[in-house]
Motif scaffolding. Structure first.
Motif, PDB file in Angstrom:
ATOM      1  N   ASP A 167       5.010  21.380  42.555  1.00  0.00           N
ATOM      2  CA  ASP A 167       5.571  22.189  41.472  1.00  0.00           C
ATOM      3  C   ASP A 167       4.779  22.036  40.169  1.00  0.00           C
ATOM      4  OD1 ASP A 167       6.176  19.575  41.333  1.00  0.00           O
ATOM      5  OD2 ASP A 167       8.285  19.842  40.708  1.00  0.00           O
ATOM      6  N   SER A 168       3.492  21.711  40.269  1.00  0.00           N
ATOM      7  CA  SER A 168       2.721  21.480  39.042  1.00  0.00           C
ATOM      8  C   SER A 168       2.403  22.808  38.334  1.00  0.00           C
ATOM      9  CB  SER A 168       1.439  20.726  39.351  1.00  0.00           C
ATOM     10  OG  SER A 168       0.738  21.391  40.359  1.00  0.00           O
ATOM     11  N   TYR A 169       2.143  22.682  37.029  1.00  0.00           N
ATOM     12  CA  TYR A 169       1.917  23.865  36.205  1.00  0.00           C
ATOM     13  C   TYR A 169       0.439  24.238  36.243  1.00  0.00           C
ATOM     14  CZ  TYR A 169       2.395  27.085  32.285  1.00  0.00           C
ATOM     15  OH  TYR A 169       2.386  28.194  31.496  1.00  0.00           O
ATOM     16  N   PHE A 170       0.151  25.373  36.868  1.00  0.00           N
ATOM     17  CA  PHE A 170      -1.241  25.797  37.070  1.00  0.00           C
ATOM     18  C   PHE A 170      -1.866  26.297  35.763  1.00  0.00           C
ATOM     19  CE2 PHE A 170      -4.102  29.382  37.827  1.00  0.00           C
ATOM     20  CZ  PHE A 170      -5.104  28.746  38.553  1.00  0.00           C
ATOM     21  N   LEU A 171      -3.095  25.886  35.501  1.00  0.00           N
ATOM     22  CA  LEU A 171      -3.799  26.353  34.303  1.00  0.00           C
ATOM     23  C   LEU A 171      -4.921  27.337  34.664  1.00  0.00           C
ATOM     24  CD1 LEU A 171      -4.089  23.076  32.168  1.00  0.00           C
ATOM     25  CD2 LEU A 171      -2.715  25.085  31.620  1.00  0.00           C
ATOM     26  N   PHE A 172      -5.885  26.858  35.475  1.00  0.00           N
ATOM     27  CA  PHE A 172      -7.002  27.733  35.871  1.00  0.00           C
ATOM     28  C   PHE A 172      -7.700  27.128  37.086  1.00  0.00           C
ATOM     29  CE2 PHE A 172      -8.442  24.790  32.594  1.00  0.00           C
ATOM     30  CZ  PHE A 172      -9.541  24.179  33.205  1.00  0.00           C
ATOM     31  N   TYR A 173      -8.563  27.948  37.696  1.00  0.00           N
ATOM     32  CA  TYR A 173      -9.395  27.432  38.780  1.00  0.00           C
ATOM     33  C   TYR A 173     -10.741  27.010  38.224  1.00  0.00           C
ATOM     34  CZ  TYR A 173      -6.193  29.114  42.370  1.00  0.00           C
ATOM     35  OH  TYR A 173      -5.116  29.305  43.162  1.00  0.00           O
ATOM     36  N   LEU A 174     -11.249  25.913  38.727  1.00  0.00           N
ATOM     37  CA  LEU A 174     -12.553  25.440  38.245  1.00  0.00           C
ATOM     38  C   LEU A 174     -13.665  26.364  38.740  1.00  0.00           C
ATOM     39  CD1 LEU A 174     -13.192  22.886  36.512  1.00  0.00           C
ATOM     40  CD2 LEU A 174     -14.155  21.897  38.579  1.00  0.00           C
ATOM     41  N   ILE A 175     -13.476  26.897  39.964  1.00  0.00           N
ATOM     42  CA  ILE A 175     -14.438  27.883  40.479  1.00  0.00           C
ATOM     43  C   ILE A 175     -13.642  29.182  40.691  1.00  0.00           C
ATOM     44  CG2 ILE A 175     -16.135  28.373  42.315  1.00  0.00           C
ATOM     45  CD1 ILE A 175     -16.215  25.315  42.781  1.00  0.00           C
ATOM     46  N   VAL A 178      -7.927  14.758  37.784  1.00  0.00           N
ATOM     47  CA  VAL A 178      -7.692  16.087  37.213  1.00  0.00           C
ATOM     48  C   VAL A 178      -7.846  17.151  38.310  1.00  0.00           C
ATOM     49  CG1 VAL A 178      -8.553  17.795  35.546  1.00  0.00           C
ATOM     50  CG2 VAL A 178      -8.405  15.391  34.911  1.00  0.00           C
ATOM     51  N   LEU A 179      -8.871  16.958  39.137  1.00  0.00           N
ATOM     52  CA  LEU A 179      -9.196  17.979  40.125  1.00  0.00           C
ATOM     53  C   LEU A 179      -8.304  17.936  41.364  1.00  0.00           C
ATOM     54  CD1 LEU A 179     -13.083  17.898  39.967  1.00  0.00           C
ATOM     55  CD2 LEU A 179     -11.503  19.361  38.726  1.00  0.00           C
ATOM     56  N   ILE A 239       7.924  15.789  28.140  1.00  0.00           N
ATOM     57  CA  ILE A 239       7.950  16.486  26.842  1.00  0.00           C
ATOM     58  C   ILE A 239       7.024  17.706  26.870  1.00  0.00           C
ATOM     59  CG2 ILE A 239       7.354  16.257  24.379  1.00  0.00           C
ATOM     60  CD1 ILE A 239       8.272  13.275  24.683  1.00  0.00           C
ATOM     61  N   ILE A 240       5.802  17.512  27.382  1.00  0.00           N
ATOM     62  CA  ILE A 240       4.831  18.619  27.406  1.00  0.00           C
ATOM     63  C   ILE A 240       5.365  19.771  28.268  1.00  0.00           C
ATOM     64  CG2 ILE A 240       2.515  19.310  28.200  1.00  0.00           C
ATOM     65  CD1 ILE A 240       1.531  16.544  27.304  1.00  0.00           C
ATOM     66  N   MET A 241       5.915  19.397  29.423  1.00  0.00           N
ATOM     67  CA  MET A 241       6.436  20.448  30.297  1.00  0.00           C
ATOM     68  C   MET A 241       7.608  21.170  29.627  1.00  0.00           C
ATOM     69  SD  MET A 241       4.375  20.478  32.679  1.00  0.00           S
ATOM     70  CE  MET A 241       5.115  21.791  33.605  1.00  0.00           C
ATOM     71  N   GLY A 242       8.401  20.420  28.841  1.00  0.00           N
ATOM     72  CA  GLY A 242       9.516  21.009  28.094  1.00  0.00           C
ATOM     73  C   GLY A 242       8.999  22.048  27.117  1.00  0.00           C
ATOM     74  N   TRP A 243       7.900  21.702  26.418  1.00  0.00           N
ATOM     75  CA  TRP A 243       7.308  22.651  25.459  1.00  0.00           C
ATOM     76  C   TRP A 243       6.819  23.903  26.173  1.00  0.00           C
ATOM     77  CZ3 TRP A 243       3.727  18.573  22.748  1.00  0.00           C
ATOM     78  CH2 TRP A 243       4.487  17.821  21.826  1.00  0.00           C
ATOM     79  N   ILE A 244       6.114  23.673  27.280  1.00  0.00           N
ATOM     80  CA  ILE A 244       5.504  24.812  27.983  1.00  0.00           C
ATOM     81  C   ILE A 244       6.592  25.761  28.510  1.00  0.00           C
ATOM     82  CG2 ILE A 244       4.158  25.458  30.045  1.00  0.00           C
ATOM     83  CD1 ILE A 244       2.532  22.896  29.591  1.00  0.00           C
ATOM     84  N   GLN A 245       7.669  25.155  29.036  1.00  0.00           N
ATOM     85  CA  GLN A 245       8.680  26.023  29.647  1.00  0.00           C
ATOM     86  C   GLN A 245       9.668  26.509  28.593  1.00  0.00           C
ATOM     87  OE1 GLN A 245       9.773  23.323  32.711  1.00  0.00           O
ATOM     88  NE2 GLN A 245       7.983  23.826  33.959  1.00  0.00           N
ATOM     89  N   ASN A 295     -11.446  30.980  43.711  1.00  0.00           N
ATOM     90  CA  ASN A 295     -10.115  30.379  43.608  1.00  0.00           C
ATOM     91  C   ASN A 295     -10.085  28.953  44.155  1.00  0.00           C
ATOM     92  OD1 ASN A 295      -9.222  32.608  42.396  1.00  0.00           O
ATOM     93  ND2 ASN A 295      -7.725  33.196  43.971  1.00  0.00           N
ATOM     94  N   TRP A 296     -11.133  28.212  43.810  1.00  0.00           N
ATOM     95  CA  TRP A 296     -11.251  26.828  44.291  1.00  0.00           C
ATOM     96  C   TRP A 296     -10.899  25.845  43.169  1.00  0.00           C
ATOM     97  CZ3 TRP A 296     -16.506  26.467  47.405  1.00  0.00           C
ATOM     98  CH2 TRP A 296     -16.329  27.100  48.657  1.00  0.00           C
ATOM     99  N   ILE A 297     -10.356  24.778  43.552  1.00  0.00           N
ATOM    100  CA  ILE A 297     -10.052  23.631  42.695  1.00  0.00           C
ATOM    101  C   ILE A 297      -9.195  24.033  41.488  1.00  0.00           C
ATOM    102  CG2 ILE A 297     -10.987  21.577  41.542  1.00  0.00           C
ATOM    103  CD1 ILE A 297     -13.590  22.009  43.045  1.00  0.00           C
ATOM    104  N   PRO A 298      -7.879  24.079  41.707  1.00  0.00           N
ATOM    105  CA  PRO A 298      -6.982  24.390  40.592  1.00  0.00           C
ATOM    106  C   PRO A 298      -6.836  23.208  39.652  1.00  0.00           C
ATOM    107  CG  PRO A 298      -5.725  23.939  42.573  1.00  0.00           C
ATOM    108  CD  PRO A 298      -7.164  23.852  42.963  1.00  0.00           C
ATOM    109  N   VAL A 299      -6.814  23.514  38.364  1.00  0.00           N
ATOM    110  CA  VAL A 299      -6.568  22.469  37.363  1.00  0.00           C
ATOM    111  C   VAL A 299      -5.163  22.685  36.829  1.00  0.00           C
ATOM    112  CG1 VAL A 299      -7.257  21.561  35.111  1.00  0.00           C
ATOM    113  CG2 VAL A 299      -8.993  22.270  36.766  1.00  0.00           C
ATOM    114  N   THR A 300      -4.357  21.567  36.825  1.00  0.00           N
ATOM    115  CA  THR A 300      -2.960  21.700  36.410  1.00  0.00           C
ATOM    116  C   THR A 300      -2.686  20.794  35.208  1.00  0.00           C
ATOM    117  OG1 THR A 300      -2.243  19.890  37.807  1.00  0.00           O
ATOM    118  CG2 THR A 300      -2.267  22.082  38.817  1.00  0.00           C
ATOM    119  N   VAL A 301      -1.563  21.049  34.529  1.00  0.00           N
ATOM    120  CA  VAL A 301      -1.169  20.210  33.392  1.00  0.00           C
ATOM    121  C   VAL A 301      -0.956  18.781  33.881  1.00  0.00           C
ATOM    122  CG1 VAL A 301       0.665  19.783  31.708  1.00  0.00           C
ATOM    123  CG2 VAL A 301      -0.138  22.116  32.106  1.00  0.00           C
TER     124      VAL A 301
END
Lengths: 338, 569
Positions: free
Chosen positions: A86-94, A79-80, A332-338, A98-104
């Motif tokens: 080209d991954s879909y960014f959600l949030f940074y863990l820290i 996950v980390l 499928i998930i990326m299709g929903w998100i976009q 701005n450290w450790i981005p979590v993506t879909v």
């Protein structure tokens, strides 16, 4: 808890030992090919369902429970650290750094990896719990030299197909393959190469261990239980002599271990000598290359069914990958998100 | 084809030893004979057997002189595997010979090695299991079987190889009476029905002599007597080497012409030859010390290894200071489970165990060991050092005994077990009987108030067994409480005062051992065999012989009184 054979009459118990070995090998291959979390989840649940019907549910759950934390840690790493370009960014863990981005994609991979590890471990458990150790040993031992031509050809062909699909990109890419430019010829050359490779693999793996090693393995399996019993008796004997076998002091613990190791070592040596004498006296060196076996390995309908399903999933997984839809859930998930 | 065995001037010494284990052996055994080989420990019996199946010279290294032939084959020129198709070998400890995971695999192992086709293997397995009455055990794990069943499994595994010669090295040594009877029946069946050659090494003469044609007595690597059963018995005892069965010796002592082996036969011959009178003087042997304070108390103790299956049920026992108790019962009756509670290796599922007032639930085993010394059946599990000195110091160090006390305690313990001359020896130089005594001595260094001893005579010759019991008796007379697990009712009856009999985890008998000897149905139910002397005493009780007589000397005097009375008339 030691994983040892449990008697039973379930679907798994009634499968041929070779089929169960193939479930383990095939399951591992599938876990490597498929990266879709839902498909991995289905594989895990299928194996778990088979396991529940074969052995005590609590025993199985207790064994798997121990691994949850370890595998969750592995998943967390995915996950980390799994962040494709080209991954879909959600949030940074820290967030403040701005450290450790979590993506879909990272989350999806994490779930898949969790099931992947569990599926492999479960496949091993099921094999060991439902197969007598002697059969496992004999499965990989050279026993019967008579294998029909049709069987050999069928196995080589199936292996060739799997290798062919795996290596397909080499022939479909624009570049030359083995100096050949024409696509049709490239495919034919690849097919021939895969068949040749399948033949080599079949010859090497199909041969099995020499009988000496197979029997040694079989004797080894049979000895594990006795040695465990003997170790317990030795530990008890030392406790009964007034020896504190679990002192709190670390150095004292090492000393205790030494005191236990000597009789355990001597008992093991004695056991090896006993076994040597016992097997020699029962004709082990009579003519090992002509040794026969009481246990018969026969494929039944359910074995063919299981092997066909395994092959189908492996080939299907490879084809999905080649068609660029190896992870439909993510698509499928990326299709929903976009 | 005939497979006669021939030893021609055979001598053998092991590679790491200067002493000859076999010396100038000349022996011929014809096909179909049943031969007993007997003699004290270390007399070369097992080495002789190893020469027959080729382990010597092919496995055990050493210097073999002379020639051993099996039929037309010289054992020097044929591998052990080749000889295995002619000579089947069964060793003393069945567990050490079981190499696979199921009884059927075990029985099939030999035929598989011989390359027998699968269909025939299955037939051989079925036939061998039927012959050894083990049908139905095919998928059982050999290590979960009782001693008698394990030995039957090994015999089945040998039987399935279709050998012409069976060599059985102390096949009864590790078995309870029930197991012994089972194995003896098997031997009789195989020998009588199939006419195979049988070579049996055994100390238990009373049991084995009725089955054999010929007896060979060995001592110090030589054959010192060889002949038919009658010839060998007629020639008398050989001090420290060969002692005839008690019944035979009694018959000789009162001038009977025959060589009876069973009490019933002796009574028959006695009544034929003499008109018997009543015994006038009866001998009494006061047993052990009076009761002291309680050392061990078991209060409603139950124990289960797995839910719902109890190994001990509601056991209530009190063991007092100075008692000498024999704990008996068939294999699996719960004896080891019970004594494991006394040393705290197991904790009760229900109830309470007190050792010198300390509850075992709260007291670790190494603390309880200060009061209770535990001698295990297998000395190899106990010994942790390479030299006797280190071994003797091990327990003393563990208990924090002052170093200045070591020499005195070690000397005293070694003296008790008659091993003082081995004080500076190495453990590897010792035989099994000596190791047993060293393990025993190392426990004695701690001067425990109580000794728990698990089967101290397994695999020992009668002289050694008697010596061990004499040591235990001496300790008891000096105040040590003794709890002894044994199948050997003969010795228990001679030395112990109280008997406890367990059956399926329940105490079936707890009282004076004399009372147990009188309760024949209880003895039979628990696979306890009445000593031959006591069996004879029961038959002669109408003449005034006490029915609980256990000593040979007493019985000899009673018989002489009965016969003298006739002379008086």
């Amino acid at each position: 808890m030691a994983i040892e054979y449990k008697k039973g009459n379930s679907f798994l118990h009634n499968l041929d030992a070779r089929t169960k070995l193939m479930i383990f090998v095939g399951g591992t291959v599938i876990a490597m090919i498929i990266i879709d979390p839902i498909l991995m989840g289905i594989l895990f649940l299928t194996l778990y369902f088979l396991g529940r019907n074969a052995i005590d549910k609590d025993l199985l759950n207790n064994n798997l429970k121990v691994l949850v934390v370890i595998f969750l840690t592995f998943s967390l790493f995915q996950v980390l650290w799994f962040t494709p370009k080209d991954s879909y960014f959600l949030f940074y863990l820290i967030p403040w750094k701005n450290w450790i981005p979590v993506t879909v994609q990272g989350l999806i991979r994490g779930v898949a990896v969790f099931f992947r590890f569990f599926s492999v471990v479960l496949a091993v458990h099921l094999m060991l719990y439902t197969t007598p150790p002697v059969e496992l040993a004999l499965t990989i031992t050279e026993r019967d030299k008579k294998r029909t031509l049709q069987t050999s050809l069928a196995v080589i062909l199936l292996l060739g197909v799997v290798f062919f699909i795996t290596a397909l990109p080499y022939a479909t890419d624009t570049g030359a393959f083995l100096g050949i430019q024409q696509t049709g010829l490239k495919l034919a050359a690849l097919g021939a190469a895969c068949l040749a490779f399948a033949w080599i693999v079949f010859k090497v793996l199909g041969r099995g261990l020499p009988a000496e090693m197979g029997v040694a393995l079989m004797l080894g399996f049979a000895t594990v239980g006795i040695m465990a019993k003997q170790t317990e008796q030795i530990t008890n004997a030392q406790k009964a002599r007034g020896y504190d076998v679990q002192p709190k002091n670390l150095i004292a613990r090492v000393k205790v271990l030494t005191a236990l190791l000597i009789p355990i070592f001597l008992a093991t040596m004695q056991r090896s000598q006993d076994i040597s004498i016992a097997i020699l006296s029962r004709g082990f060196d009579y003519n090992i290359s002509e040794r026969t076996y009481r246990r018969e390995f026969t494929f039944h309908r359910q074995d063919y069914l299981v092997l066909a399903v395994l092959l189908f999933v492996i080939v299907g997984g490879l084809l999905l990958d080649r068609m660029g839809i190896s992870n439909p859930t993510e698509t499928i998930i990326m299709g929903w998100i976009q | 084809m005939e497979y006669d065995i021939k030893f021609d001037q055979v001598s053998f010494r092991y590679a790491d030893s200067d002493a000859a284990v076999l010396q100038d052996i000349n022996l011929e055994i014809n096909s179909g004979q049943i031969v007993l080989i007997t003699g004290p420990a270390g007399s070369g019996k097992t080495t002789l057997c190893s020469c027959i199946n080729g382990l010597i010279p092919h496995y055990h290294e050493g210097n073999l002189e002379g020639k051993v032939t099996i039929g037309k084959y010289d054992t020097k020129n044929i591998r052990v595997g080749g000889l295995a198709s002619i000579v089947g070998m069964v060793f003393q400890d069945p567990e050490s010979q079981l190499v696979t995971n199921s009884v059927a695999d075990e029985v099939a192992f030999g035929p598989e090695n011989f390359g027998v086709p699968r269909e025939k293997i299955n037939k051989r397995v079925a036939k061998a299991l039927k012959a050894t009455r083990m049908t139905g055990y095919e998928e059982r794990e050999p290590h979960t079987l009782s001693g008698g069943e394990q030995q039957s499994c090994v015999i089945a595994a040998t039987y399935s190889m279709h050998p012409e010669i069976y060599v059985l090295d102390e096949p009864l040594a590790n078995l309870d009476p029930q197991g012994r009877a089972k194995v003896l029946e098997l031997v009789k069946d195989i020998a009588q029905e199939f006419g195979k050659t049988m070579i049996i090494v055994e100390h238990a003469l009373e049991e084995i002599l009725p089955y054999v044609d010929r007896v060979v007595v060995m001592d110090k690597g030589r054959i010192v007597r060889d002949g038919t059963v009658e010839e060998v018995l007629r020639a008398g005892d050989i001090k420290n080497v060969f002692k005839r069965p008690d019944i035979t010796r009694l018959a000789q002592a009162i001038g009977l012409p025959g060589f009876p082996l069973q009490p019933e036969k002796l009574v028959e011959e006695l009544q034929e030859k003499y008109k018997l009178g009543k015994v006038k003087e009866v001998f009494d042997h006061p047993r052990g010390n009076g009761l002291g304070a309680p050392v061990i108390e078991l209060d409603n103790v139950s124990h289960s290894y797995e839910a719902g299956v109890n190994a001990l049920y509601d056991v209530n026992l009190t063991i007092h200071q100075g008692e000498f108790i024999a704990l008996m019962g068939r294999n699996g009756a719960g004896k080891t489970t019970l004594v494991s509670h006394i040393i705290g290796l197991l904790k009760p599922s229900q109830g309470k165990v007190l050792v010198v007032g300390q509850d075992t639930i709260n007291t670790p085993t190494h603390i309880l060991a200060r009061h209770v010394g535990f001698c295990f059946q297998n000395p190899n599990h106990q010994i942790v050092s390479f030299t006797i000195q280190d071994e003797m110091k091990f327990g003393l160090k563990a208990h924090g005994i002052d170093e200045s006390e070591y020499p005195e305690r070690i000397d005293k313990a070694l003296r008790i077990v008659n091993m003082e001359e081995y004080a500076n020896a190495e453990v590897f130089d010792l035989g099994k009987g000596q190791k047993q005594r060293i393990a025993f001595a190392s426990v004695l260094t701690l001067e425990p108030e109580m000794l728990v001893i698990d089967e101290p005579t397994t695999g020992q010759d009668p002289e050694m067994a008697k010596e061990i019991f004499e040591i235990i008796k001496k300790l008891n007379q000096n105040g040590t409480t003794v709890l002894l697990i044994t199948h050997n009712v003969d010795y228990a009856a001679m030395y112990a005062k109280r008997a406890i009999v367990l059956n399926h985890g329940r105490v079936k008998f707890d009282g004076p051992i004399d009372d147990l000897l009188k309760d024949e149905p209880l003895m039979q139910e628990n696979s306890l065999e009445l000593p031959h002397i006591t069996r004879l005493a029961k038959q002669l009780s109408p003449y005034g012989v006490p029915a609980d007589t256990v000593f040979f000397e007493d019985m000899e005097k009673y018989l002489q009184q009965m016969v003298e009375v006739r002379h008086g008339n």
